[in-house]
Design a protein around this motif. Structure first.
Motif, short mmCIF file in Angstrom:
data_model
loop_
_atom_site.label_atom_id
_atom_site.label_comp_id
_atom_site.label_asym_id
_atom_site.label_seq_id
_atom_site.Cartn_x
_atom_site.Cartn_y
_atom_site.Cartn_z
N LEU A 164 18.89 30.95 41.80
CA LEU A 164 18.95 31.73 40.56
C LEU A 164 19.51 33.13 40.83
O LEU A 164 20.23 33.70 40.01
CB LEU A 164 17.56 31.83 39.93
N GLY A 165 19.18 33.66 42.00
CA GLY A 165 19.71 34.98 42.38
C GLY A 165 21.21 34.96 42.52
O GLY A 165 21.89 35.95 42.19
N ILE A 166 21.74 33.83 42.99
CA ILE A 166 23.20 33.70 43.10
C ILE A 166 23.83 33.64 41.72
O ILE A 166 24.87 34.25 41.46
CB ILE A 166 23.55 32.45 43.92
N GLU A 167 23.18 32.91 40.80
CA GLU A 167 23.69 32.85 39.43
C GLU A 167 23.64 34.23 38.76
O GLU A 167 24.57 34.60 38.03
CB GLU A 167 22.88 31.83 38.62
N ARG A 168 22.58 34.97 39.02
CA ARG A 168 22.50 36.33 38.46
C ARG A 168 23.61 37.21 39.02
O ARG A 168 24.24 37.99 38.29
CB ARG A 168 21.13 36.93 38.77
N ARG A 169 23.84 37.09 40.31
CA ARG A 169 24.92 37.87 40.92
C ARG A 169 26.26 37.51 40.33
O ARG A 169 27.07 38.39 40.01
CB ARG A 169 24.94 37.63 42.43
N ASN A 170 26.51 36.22 40.16
CA ASN A 170 27.79 35.79 39.59
C ASN A 170 27.97 36.33 38.17
O ASN A 170 29.07 36.77 37.80
CB ASN A 170 27.87 34.26 39.58
N ALA A 171 26.90 36.31 37.38
CA ALA A 171 26.98 36.83 36.02
C ALA A 171 27.31 38.33 36.04
O ALA A 171 28.16 38.81 35.28
CB ALA A 171 25.68 36.57 35.27
N LEU A 172 26.65 39.07 36.92
CA LEU A 172 26.84 40.52 36.97
C LEU A 172 28.22 40.89 37.50
O LEU A 172 28.83 41.86 37.03
CB LEU A 172 25.76 41.17 37.83
N THR A 173 28.74 40.14 38.45
CA THR A 173 30.08 40.44 38.96
C THR A 173 31.14 40.14 37.89
O THR A 173 32.15 40.85 37.80
CB THR A 173 30.38 39.65 40.23
N GLN A 174 30.92 39.10 37.07
CA GLN A 174 31.84 38.83 35.97
C GLN A 174 31.76 39.94 34.92
O GLN A 174 32.79 40.36 34.36
CB GLN A 174 31.52 37.48 35.34
N VAL A 175 30.53 40.40 34.66
CA VAL A 175 30.36 41.52 33.74
C VAL A 175 31.08 42.75 34.28
O VAL A 175 31.76 43.48 33.54
CB VAL A 175 28.87 41.82 33.52
N ARG A 176 30.94 43.00 35.57
CA ARG A 176 31.61 44.14 36.20
C ARG A 176 33.13 44.05 36.02
O ARG A 176 33.80 45.06 35.73
CB ARG A 176 31.26 44.19 37.69
N THR A 177 33.68 42.85 36.17
CA THR A 177 35.12 42.66 36.00
C THR A 177 35.55 43.02 34.59
O THR A 177 36.55 43.72 34.39
CB THR A 177 35.50 41.20 36.31
N GLN A 178 34.80 42.54 33.59
CA GLN A 178 35.15 42.82 32.21
C GLN A 178 35.01 44.30 31.88
O GLN A 178 35.83 44.87 31.14
CB GLN A 178 34.28 41.97 31.26
N ILE A 179 33.97 44.93 32.41
CA ILE A 179 33.78 46.37 32.17
C ILE A 179 34.91 47.15 32.83
O ILE A 179 35.39 48.15 32.28
CB ILE A 179 32.41 46.83 32.69
N ASN A 180 35.35 46.70 33.99
CA ASN A 180 36.45 47.37 34.67
C ASN A 180 37.74 47.26 33.86
O ASN A 180 38.51 48.23 33.76
CB ASN A 180 36.67 46.77 36.06
N VAL A 181 37.96 46.10 33.23
CA VAL A 181 39.13 45.93 32.36
C VAL A 181 39.04 46.90 31.18
O VAL A 181 40.03 47.56 30.82
CB VAL A 181 39.22 44.47 31.85
N ALA A 182 37.84 46.99 30.59
CA ALA A 182 37.65 47.92 29.47
C ALA A 182 37.84 49.36 29.90
O ALA A 182 38.44 50.17 29.18
CB ALA A 182 36.25 47.73 28.87
N GLN A 183 37.36 49.69 31.10
CA GLN A 183 37.50 51.06 31.61
C GLN A 183 38.98 51.40 31.82
O GLN A 183 39.42 52.51 31.48
CB GLN A 183 36.73 51.20 32.92
N GLN A 184 39.75 50.46 32.34
CA GLN A 184 41.17 50.71 32.53
C GLN A 184 41.88 50.87 31.19
O GLN A 184 42.77 51.73 31.05
CB GLN A 184 41.79 49.56 33.33
#
Length: 218
Positions: A164-184
């Motif tokens: 479950l911790g791996i799934e949480r990490r995967n979700a957060l890294t995908q969120v980070r990617t989308q936030i980075n796109v928005a930030q750019q």
């Protein structure tokens, strides 16, 4: 330049002036006749027309004409302000959703769970382990960090929580990617506004704050 709607060019009081104004520089001023309709002070349902003489330069005349007849827009009418409000709301919602990860195990990046088999006394037993490319895990006995944490069998909470911790990490890294796109995207939007600000400031210095009043009241 300032032709009154509904009349022929030759009948316009500014016809001759506008014809000669094109020979002036952007800073040189000239006089124009302007008719305005304003609401009567004593009779709010009626309008009165006023004739006035104004001094302005070619740029100010162009701005006055476009402001009056060019269907001028604003950041609000073009939807920019509403988008920013929506974006601010979404940021707050994302921040609120991040609270669900507090107190939960989140696996590090480049870390995965694996299943392996062990043969003992003629039987095969299934176990799980959490592995990393580098030694990042705290050891149970050794002093140095290790690459592998044993998670026991499938039903063990160590295994289920690690996965479950791996799934949480995967979700957060995908969120980070989308936030980075928005930030750019926001950075590019800010760059565009800053370029517009430079252009507008240069024009403002040229005009020297001499733009005439074009409000609807005398």
């Amino acid at each position: 330049m300032m032709l009154q709607p509904g009349i022929d060019p030759g009948e316009c009081e500014n016809y001759a002036t506008c014809g000669s104004a094109i020979k002036l520089t952007l800073e040189e001023e000239f006089e124009l006749i302007r008719w305005r309709e304003v609401q009567a002070l004593q009779r709010q349902e009626e309008w009165e027309r006023y004739r006035e003489t104004i001094r302005l330069n070619r740029y100010q005349a162009a701005l006055m004409m476009l402001t009056a007849r060019g269907c001028p827009q604003t950041p609000e009418s073009l939807g920019v302000v509403d988008l920013l409000l929506t974006l601010a709301t979404k940021v707050e919602e994302v921040q609120a959703q991040l609270a669900q990860f507090e107190g939960q195990y989140i696996a590090p990046e480049k870390c995965e769970a694996h299943t392996y088999n062990v043969k003992r006394f003629g039987s095969v037993y299934c176990y799980n382990k959490l592995t990393a490319a580098e030694a990042i895990f705290e050891p149970s006995e050794k002093t140095e960090k290790v690459k592998v944490i044993h998670l026991s069998h499938d039903q063990d909470p160590r295994n289920s929580e690690a996965r479950l911790g791996i799934e949480r990490r995967n979700a957060l890294t995908q969120v980070r990617t989308q936030i980075n796109v928005a930030q750019q995207a926001l950075t590019q939007a800010l760059d565009l506004l800053q370029c517009s600000s430079i252009i507008n400031n240069q024009q403002a210095r040229t005009l020297e704050n001499a733009t005439p009043d074009i409000s609807e009241t005398p």
